[in-house]
Scaffold this motif. Sequence first.
Motif, PDB file in Angstrom:
ATOM      1  N   GLU A  49       0.636  -0.829   0.025  1.00 24.19           N
ATOM      2  CA  GLU A  49      -0.121   0.134  -0.231  1.00 24.19           C
ATOM      3  C   GLU A  49       0.774   1.277  -0.109  1.00 24.19           C
ATOM      4  OE1 GLU A  49      -3.823   2.059  -0.618  1.00 24.19           O
ATOM      5  OE2 GLU A  49      -3.319  -0.581  -0.699  1.00 24.19           O
ATOM      6  N   HIS A  86       4.026  10.960  -2.343  1.00 17.36           N
ATOM      7  CA  HIS A  86       4.031   9.571  -2.310  1.00 17.36           C
ATOM      8  C   HIS A  86       4.892   8.397  -2.215  1.00 17.36           C
ATOM      9  CE1 HIS A  86       2.673   5.995  -3.958  1.00 17.36           C
ATOM     10  NE2 HIS A  86       3.688   6.180  -5.340  1.00 17.36           N
ATOM     11  N   ARG A 106      -0.262   8.785 -11.507  1.00 21.30           N
ATOM     12  CA  ARG A 106       0.456   8.664 -10.841  1.00 21.30           C
ATOM     13  C   ARG A 106      -0.060   6.994 -10.374  1.00 21.30           C
ATOM     14  NH1 ARG A 106      -4.332  10.567  -6.803  1.00 21.30           N
ATOM     15  NH2 ARG A 106      -5.628   9.680  -6.397  1.00 21.30           N
ATOM     16  N   ARG A 107      -0.104   6.422 -10.731  1.00 23.11           N
ATOM     17  CA  ARG A 107      -0.388   4.765 -10.615  1.00 23.11           C
ATOM     18  C   ARG A 107       0.569   3.994 -11.227  1.00 23.11           C
ATOM     19  NH1 ARG A 107      -4.430   5.889  -7.919  1.00 23.11           N
ATOM     20  NH2 ARG A 107      -6.405   5.512  -8.407  1.00 23.11           N
TER      21      ARG A 107
END
Length: 179
Positions: free
Chosen positions: A2, A15, A157-158
């Motif tokens: 995660e 992030h 962003r993934r």
Amino acid sequence: MEPLIISTRPGVRHHQLDPVGPGLTGRVFAIPLPTTPLLTDALPYVDWSDAYAVLTPLGAPCRDPQEWAEAIFQGPALWVRALFGVRELVVRLVGIEPGGGHAFATVNWRRDEVLVGTDQRHLGFRASVLVEPGRVALSTVVQVRNRRGRGYFALVRRIHPWVVRSMLARASRTMAGPS
């Protein structure tokens, strides 16, 4: 695993994929967003950021950050070039301006850091290449400007961590050659 979101400044989401420390030279790992003069003032506000670093061999000469930026952004792996090509086709279909060759243009520099990026209607981004003794850090900050930008960046962003890691690892191998 995660993702871990860390607040570096009020209102900024940072992030970080893996909070595990560095391993071997050449391995890319997540780091906290560096606070450099260029990166701090890169955009009026930042909605999202991430940062990765790669260790350089002990005793290796510190190379120019512009050389590193060119190695990172001008020679990506075939799969990354293919993703950029798909991006250029898809964004036109949804009304987002293409990135083109200027997306990674140098916008500012210092002796130890180069800042590249672009401003478009949907978002602005900057990527910092910071050369320090023993490591090179690649940081990205993003300012989302409208709904199209939010939708676009929700997808990007993934994929972004894998693209950045690949580009930095490849550049590290390129830069390990003679200066």
